[in-house]
Design a protein around this motif. Structure first.
Motif, mmCIF file in Angstrom:
data_model
loop_
_atom_site.group_PDB
_atom_site.id
_atom_site.type_symbol
_atom_site.label_atom_id
_atom_site.label_comp_id
_atom_site.label_asym_id
_atom_site.label_seq_id
_atom_site.Cartn_x
_atom_site.Cartn_y
_atom_site.Cartn_z
ATOM 1 N N ALA A 103 43.921 27.441 42.219
ATOM 2 C CA ALA A 103 42.951 27.726 42.937
ATOM 3 C C ALA A 103 42.735 29.101 43.321
ATOM 4 N N VAL A 104 43.751 30.212 42.718
ATOM 5 C CA VAL A 104 43.439 31.428 42.984
ATOM 6 C C VAL A 104 42.398 31.991 42.079
ATOM 7 N N PRO A 105 41.389 32.854 42.781
ATOM 8 C CA PRO A 105 40.213 32.953 42.124
ATOM 9 C C PRO A 105 40.420 34.081 41.120
ATOM 10 N N GLU A 106 39.675 33.911 40.008
ATOM 11 C CA GLU A 106 40.094 34.817 38.907
ATOM 12 C C GLU A 106 39.749 36.208 39.238
ATOM 13 N N GLU A 107 38.599 36.530 40.097
ATOM 14 C CA GLU A 107 38.452 37.677 40.434
ATOM 15 C C GLU A 107 39.595 38.604 41.165
ATOM 16 N N THR A 108 40.243 37.858 42.092
ATOM 17 C CA THR A 108 41.330 38.088 43.182
ATOM 18 C C THR A 108 42.217 38.769 41.947
ATOM 19 N N ARG A 109 42.842 37.887 40.813
ATOM 20 C CA ARG A 109 43.779 38.336 40.267
ATOM 21 C C ARG A 109 43.302 39.387 39.253
ATOM 22 N N GLN A 110 41.961 39.655 38.983
ATOM 23 C CA GLN A 110 41.469 40.811 37.992
ATOM 24 C C GLN A 110 41.889 42.115 38.869
ATOM 25 N N ALA A 111 41.239 41.876 40.319
ATOM 26 C CA ALA A 111 41.456 43.111 41.200
ATOM 27 C C ALA A 111 42.775 43.470 41.124
ATOM 28 N N ALA A 112 43.875 42.512 41.414
ATOM 29 C CA ALA A 112 45.062 43.011 41.424
ATOM 30 C C ALA A 112 45.522 43.786 40.290
ATOM 31 N N ARG A 113 44.921 43.248 38.852
ATOM 32 C CA ARG A 113 45.398 43.789 37.783
ATOM 33 C C ARG A 113 44.902 45.149 37.651
ATOM 34 N N GLY A 114 43.590 45.211 38.066
ATOM 35 C CA GLY A 114 43.011 46.516 38.033
ATOM 36 C C GLY A 114 43.746 47.702 38.834
ATOM 37 N N GLY B 225 46.769 47.936 39.148
ATOM 38 C CA GLY B 225 47.668 48.301 38.382
ATOM 39 C C GLY B 225 49.162 47.285 38.580
ATOM 40 N N TYR B 226 48.874 46.056 39.124
ATOM 41 C CA TYR B 226 49.952 45.219 39.425
ATOM 42 C C TYR B 226 50.377 44.628 38.100
ATOM 43 N N GLY B 227 51.737 44.519 37.786
ATOM 44 C CA GLY B 227 52.468 43.827 36.501
ATOM 45 C C GLY B 227 52.145 42.250 36.932
ATOM 46 N N PRO B 228 52.630 41.446 36.035
ATOM 47 C CA PRO B 228 52.536 40.232 36.155
ATOM 48 C C PRO B 228 53.485 39.588 37.156
ATOM 49 N N ILE B 229 54.646 40.116 37.262
ATOM 50 C CA ILE B 229 55.645 39.677 38.482
ATOM 51 C C ILE B 229 55.358 40.065 39.673
ATOM 52 N N ARG B 230 54.645 41.122 39.810
ATOM 53 C CA ARG B 230 54.270 41.719 41.232
ATOM 54 C C ARG B 230 52.925 40.885 41.330
ATOM 55 N N LEU B 231 52.129 40.420 40.615
ATOM 56 C CA LEU B 231 50.953 39.719 40.938
ATOM 57 C C LEU B 231 51.405 38.307 41.258
ATOM 58 N N LEU B 232 52.277 37.783 40.566
ATOM 59 C CA LEU B 232 52.789 36.409 40.909
ATOM 60 C C LEU B 232 53.495 36.296 42.419
ATOM 61 N N LEU B 233 54.085 37.648 42.727
ATOM 62 C CA LEU B 233 55.020 37.389 43.939
ATOM 63 C C LEU B 233 54.237 37.812 45.046
ATOM 64 N N THR B 234 53.129 38.884 45.070
ATOM 65 C CA THR B 234 52.712 39.327 46.136
ATOM 66 C C THR B 234 51.119 38.591 46.278
#
Lengths: 223, 226
Positions: B118-129, B131-140
């Motif tokens: 249910a985590v919105p795709e925009e949220t994940r893209q914003a985090a990636r933008g 500079g979040y890596g996959p681990i940091r994205l998952l954990l934070t």
């Protein structure tokens, strides 16, 4: 793996299948117990849930009963009933405890299913001049049927599983094979009983799965 | 010879203050065992469920088998589950705990996976933008946002575990279930009622505690409502 071969040996001995303690007799008891409790629970829960869902009242009640139901151990209810005067009535306490256990999932699923029917569909039914009864039986019930049946399925499988607990309190059913195995310290018998119950539960799950696959075709046939 | 005391214990009444005061230690021990069995099972279940859900989220093909296996485990009756595990663990507390862990897995994996999805795709893209890596994205980002759905599963799993522990009485590790089982065989009404009520109290208390934890963990859900 030793226990599994032991269980297989136990199951393949024809002496264990006949007689009052035999598998067939226990299986029949288990089946009757499950079906009787499921029918009683449906007769109690479904009309209440459908009417509450139709009126849109008592939603908090329907959902909270389900949560409370989970917190009350069936085993405790069974033993409590056993110690009341009801305990003298053979399978009475088991039936009451199992019905109390099966009602919450039925109630919640049927209620939620009724409320999830598209409100605009209900409004147009009303606009077409349908009475409350017609709306309930011709619009809301058919549309919420998948959710209602899902509740029946959950209740049925859980009843099969929970009916084993009756054996802890001296009742019949497949659980008896397990408890007798514990008392005889016979691991093969215990494991054999457990396998029988698990297979029974999976068969019931499978029957509902098949019914669900077939159901939409009938529904389309009616239209 | 003294006459037998005429108290509620002798009359075998349902509610008996005498019972509470004379058997306080037994009740306390049973409650402690009940809490330990529940807590250990749910925690172990959580430790196994989070990686399973994350894997199922990361690789779509893993989701089907993971959900199927945990659902089949859930359909095995508790009494049968304890007896199937009997050859592995013998008559021990580990037997009860592993049975309960297998039960809680279904509820936990399903809910955590639903939360992650249910985590919105925009949220994940914003985090990636950012500079979040996959681990940091998952954990934070992803796991914190999945907390509400996960906590819903955790609450159901905990409440169910509290009530299922009683069935552990068959192997002698059932917490309050032991008292219910013993009370049934001796027709001891006060003991059965007291232990049953305590079970429900524990379940409700655990549910409220987890609700409070959820509110502490997700301050943003309250801020949004203003």
């Amino acid at each position: 793996m030793n226990a599994l071969t032991g269980a297989w040996d136990w199951l393949s001995d024809p002496a264990h299948w006949s007689g009052d303690d035999g598998v067939w007799h226990r299986l029949a008891q288990h089946l009757v117990l499950t079906v009787v409790c499921l029918v009683i629970s449906c007769l109690i829960a479904l009309p209440v849930a459908l009417v509450l869902g139709h009126l849109g009242r008592g939603g908090a009640l329907a959902v909270n009963i389900s949560n409370i139901g989970r917190a009350v151990p069936t085993f405790a209810v069974l033993v409590l009933l056993l110690l009341t005067p009801l305990g003298k009535w053979g399978e009475g306490p088991t039936v009451v405890a199992l019905v109390l256990f099966a009602v919450p999932p039925l109630l919640t699923n049927a209620y939620v299913g009724m409320r999830e029917v598209d409100r605009s569909v209900v409004s147009s039914a009303r606009g077409m001049g349908m009475t409350g009864r017609q709306m309930l039986f011709h619009v809301e019930l058919p549309l919420s049927l998948p959710m209602v049946m899902n509740g029946v399925r959950i209740a049925a499988v859980q009843l099969v599983a929970t009916a084993t607990i009756a054996a802890l309190a001296g009742g019949g059913g497949l659980g008896r094979i397990i408890t007798a195995g514990f008392n005889l310290a016979s691991t093969p018998q215990v494991v054999a009983g457990a396998i029988l119950v698990a297979v029974f539960a999976l068969i019931v799950e499978g029957i509902f799965e098949i019914a669900e696959r077939l159901a939409p075709r009938w529904a389309r046939g009616i239209r | 010879m003294t006459a037998p005391p005429d108290d509620c214990l002798a009359r075998n009444e349902w509610i008996c203050g005498e019972y509470l005061s004379t058997r306080r230690q037994i009740l306390l021990d049973a409650v402690v065992q009940h809490l330990q069995l529940t807590a250990v099972s749910v925690l172990v279940g959580l430790v196994i469920a989070v990686p399973l859900a994350v894997l199922a989220r990361r690789w779509g093909w893993a989701a089907g088998p993971v959900l199927a296996v945990t659902t089949i485990l859930y359909t095995i009756p508790s009494l049968a589950m304890f007896s199937l595990l009997l050859p592995v663990y013998g008559l021990s507390a580990t037997l009860v705990v592993s049975g309960l862990v297998l039960y809680s897995l279904t509820l936990l994996v399903r809910n955590i996976l639903a939360g992650l999805r249910a985590v919105p795709e925009e949220t994940r893209q914003a985090a990636r933008g950012m500079g979040y890596g996959p681990i940091r994205l998952l954990l934070t980002v992803e796991l914190p946002l999945a907390v509400p759905a996960s906590m819903a599963g955790l609450r159901i799993a905990t409440v169910s575990a509290v009530s299922l522990v009683t069935v552990g009485a068959i192997v002698g590790f059932g917490g309050l279930g032991n008292l219910i089982y013993a009370g049934m065989n001796t027709y001891f009404k006060a003991q059965v009622l007291t232990a049953s009520v305590l079970c429900v109290v524990i379940a409700v208390a655990a549910d409220l505690l987890l609700l409070a934890v959820q509110r502490l963990l997700t301050p943003w859900t309250r801020a949004a409502r203003g």
